[in-house]
Design a protein around this motif. Structure first.
Motif, short mmCIF file in Angstrom:
data_model
loop_
_atom_site.label_atom_id
_atom_site.label_comp_id
_atom_site.label_asym_id
_atom_site.label_seq_id
_atom_site.Cartn_x
_atom_site.Cartn_y
_atom_site.Cartn_z
N ASN A 98 14.13 83.22 58.72
CA ASN A 98 14.92 83.14 59.96
C ASN A 98 16.42 83.00 59.72
O ASN A 98 17.21 83.49 60.50
CB ASN A 98 14.44 81.95 60.80
CG ASN A 98 15.25 81.78 62.07
OD1 ASN A 98 15.29 82.69 62.92
ND2 ASN A 98 15.94 80.65 62.20
N HIS A 134 22.93 87.39 63.57
CA HIS A 134 23.20 87.37 65.01
C HIS A 134 24.53 86.64 65.24
O HIS A 134 24.86 85.72 64.50
CB HIS A 134 22.08 86.62 65.75
CG HIS A 134 20.77 87.35 65.75
ND1 HIS A 134 19.58 86.74 65.41
CD2 HIS A 134 20.47 88.64 66.09
CE1 HIS A 134 18.59 87.63 65.53
NE2 HIS A 134 19.10 88.78 65.92
N GLN A 149 15.50 82.74 69.82
CA GLN A 149 15.31 83.69 68.74
C GLN A 149 16.59 84.24 68.15
O GLN A 149 16.59 84.69 67.00
CB GLN A 149 14.40 84.84 69.22
CG GLN A 149 13.02 84.28 69.62
CD GLN A 149 11.97 85.33 69.79
OE1 GLN A 149 12.24 86.42 70.28
NE2 GLN A 149 10.74 85.00 69.39
N GLN A 150 17.70 84.18 68.90
CA GLN A 150 18.91 84.81 68.38
C GLN A 150 20.09 83.85 68.23
O GLN A 150 21.14 84.24 67.72
CB GLN A 150 19.31 85.99 69.26
CG GLN A 150 18.18 87.00 69.34
CD GLN A 150 18.64 88.38 69.75
OE1 GLN A 150 19.79 88.76 69.55
NE2 GLN A 150 17.74 89.16 70.31
N CYS A 151 19.94 82.61 68.66
CA CYS A 151 20.99 81.64 68.39
C CYS A 151 20.62 80.85 67.13
O CYS A 151 19.61 81.13 66.50
CB CYS A 151 21.20 80.72 69.60
SG CYS A 151 21.93 81.58 71.02
N ASP A 158 21.87 82.63 61.56
CA ASP A 158 20.65 83.28 62.03
C ASP A 158 20.59 84.76 61.64
O ASP A 158 21.33 85.59 62.17
CB ASP A 158 20.56 83.13 63.55
CG ASP A 158 19.15 83.29 64.05
OD1 ASP A 158 18.29 82.49 63.62
OD2 ASP A 158 18.89 84.22 64.84
N HIS A 192 11.31 81.37 65.95
CA HIS A 192 12.71 81.75 66.11
C HIS A 192 12.98 83.19 65.69
O HIS A 192 14.13 83.61 65.58
CB HIS A 192 13.61 80.76 65.34
CG HIS A 192 13.48 79.37 65.88
ND1 HIS A 192 14.19 78.93 66.96
CD2 HIS A 192 12.65 78.36 65.54
CE1 HIS A 192 13.84 77.69 67.25
NE2 HIS A 192 12.89 77.31 66.39
CA CA Z 1 16.39 83.64 64.81
#
Ligand code: CA
Ligand code: LAG
Length: 474
Positions: A98, A134, A149-151, A158, A192
């Motif tokens: 992740n 990200h 999932q993107q922070c 990330d 995540h």
């Molecule tokens: Ca992530």
């Protein structure tokens, strides 16, 4: 990727948290294989940031995919995997797909000497640049899929698993471990990452290495860390088709029951009726390295009587892919594993009875726990029958004609004649002792021709559980 590739009749994984590779290799040969453990979850293997005081969690902050950490280097790792596989004990690696490390002032130097500038998202030893991540943002709303999932999870840079270069690096890392003979992976922070990205990665890793005893076309066992207590926007159901998923509700509920906050008689319907995942998709545990540090219902080694009872139930009841925790002692959350003045991890030492002494707890070496690993092996393939309870906190059940177990979590004695489902004979209780040189070191129980036996567990006994099985017959 649900098959753990266990050898023989073995079926319990132990998490040797923060152990060194050379110590795990010895443990496979000297203890885990003889006691029938099926596999080991090892701490992260790839290079991490060095954090002041060396908290355990620095290993969740990678800076490259070089296999060099405080547990050892690539040669140590390869040798461990070889030695463990040679005695039929599988290795599962905790992998961080992740994220990389969190912010670090200036240039960071990792456990393998690689440099990185995490605040600039620059990890030249991979290499990764800002384009592979990200854009930075904090997770403030845990029900917002985009944020989850993107922070950045606790500020960890990330990675973008939709990015081709990132995917290629992650697959190469997993392939490298498979080539060295591992049987599978614990996927950290799986929730995540988008399930579709994980599917792509899992689908594209190589088959397990046949030179390490795996059959042709065998796929890596995958168990994903998804914390889902229910009502989560990103749920365990998005991941369980891809591999097994850590069943946190199991950990919570078993702690609650054996702490006396739920009545044991209700455990008769333990499993999917409690909202847990199907058995073959659920990675189950009484505690893990994170929730053993939290307060709440989860039990840990600090409540030994209840912990051993919960573990015995975990290993006796036919549900889940079982993992036993093996900890080092801690007083505060950030505490480092046992280490010397130069910050090298210290090897565990053992007393005459085999218990660890120097800061390591080694729950997996507690007689009550490793003998239940033996119980689970002895009853493999049988179902549950003859559930008995006193309407309260005394319960018992059989596993086919191979095993019988009873629990007393009431504050009065259990004294009952119960059906054990075992063939007539004398059996050693593997909790209070075991079969030793043809005699029982602890309690012995005589089963009559109809399977009945007198079972007694005093309220003030050291352990509130009694377990008999076919391999512990005199
Ligand atoms: Ca992530
Ligand atoms: C996990 N599963 O999904 C691990 O089981 C868990 O142990 C990891 O957190 C987490 N995900 C990220 O891999 C651990 C510690 C955190 C620690 C983190 C990174 O529980 O406390 O965060 O590893 O080392 C620490 C500090 C934070 C800080 C962060 C970044 O505690 O305050 O923001 O580092 O510098």
């Amino acid at each position: 990727q649900h098959n753990p590739h266990w050898w023989g009749n073995r079926n319990t994984i132990v998490h040797l948290f923060e152990w060194k590779w050379s110590d795990i290799a010895n443990e496979c040969e000297n203890f885990l294989a003889p006691q029938g453990y099926a596999g080991v979850q090892v701490s992260p293997v790839n290079e991490n940031i060095i954090s002041a005081g060396r908290p355990w969690w620095e290993r969740y902050q990678p800076i490259s995919y070089k296999l060099i950490t405080r547990s050892g280097n690539e040669l140590d790792f390869a040798s461990m995997v070889r030695r463990c596989n040679d005695v039929g004990v599988r290795i599962y690696v905790d992998v961080l797909l992740n994220h990389m490390s969190g912010d670090f002032e200036g240039t960071a130097v990792g456990t393998g000497g690689s440099v990185a500038e995490p605040s600039k998202k620059s990890f030249p030893a991979v290499p990764y640049t800002a384009a592979d991540f990200h854009p930075s943002c904090d997770i403030t709303d845990w029900n917002d899929r985009f944020q989850v999932q993107q922070c950045e999870l606790v500020g960890l840079k990330d990675l973008d698993q939709g990015n081709n270069w990132v995917r290629t690096q992650l697959i190469a890392f997993l392939d490298h471990l498979i080539q060295l003979g591992v049987a599978g992976f614990r996927v950290d922070a799986a929730k995540h990452m988008a399930a579709s990205d994980l599917k792509f990665i899992y689908d594209n890793v190589r088959d397990l290495n046949t030179d390490h005893g795996f059959p042709n076309n065998a796929r890596a066992f995958i168990f994903q860390e998804v914390i889902d207590h229910g009502h989560e926007t990103v749920s365990r159901e998005e991941y369980n088709q891809l591999g097994a998923v850590t069943e946190f509700r199991f950990s919570e509920e078993i702690g609650k029951a054996f702490r006396g906050h739920n009545t044991l008689k209700w455990l008769q319907s333990w499993g999917t009726a409690w909202g847990f995942l199907p058995s073959e998709q659920a990675l189950t545990f009484v505690d893990n390295h994170d929730n053993q540090r939290d307060s709440g219902e989860v039990l840990n080694y600090k409540s030994p009587k209840q912990y051993k009872m919960a573990t015995a139930f975990h290993l006796a009841y036919p549900y889940g892919i079982s993992r036993v925790m093996s900890s080092f002692g801690f007083d505060d959350r950030d505490q480092a594993p046992p280490q010397d003045a130069s910050e090298n991890i210290i090897s565990p030492q053992f007393d005459v009875e085999g218990a660890c002494t120097n800061g390591w707890i080694c729950e997996h070496r507690w007689r009550q726990i490793y003998n239940m690993v033996g119980f689970k092996n002895a009853v493999r393939g049988t179902g549950l029958s003859n559930w008995w309870d006193n309407g309260d906190n005394q319960v018992a059940f059989c596993r086919g004609s191979k095993g019988f177990i009873a629990f007393n979590n009431n504050n009065y004695d259990l004294n009952e004649t119960l059906q054990t489902c075992l063939p007539a004979g004398t059996y050693c209780d593997v909790i209070s002792g075991a079969k030793l040189n043809g005699a029982c070191a602890g309690k012995s129980v005589t089963v009559d021709g109809n399977g009945y036996a007198h079972i007694s567990i005093g309220a003030n006994e050291f352990d509130g559980v009694l377990a008999l099985h076919a391999d512990a017959k005199l």
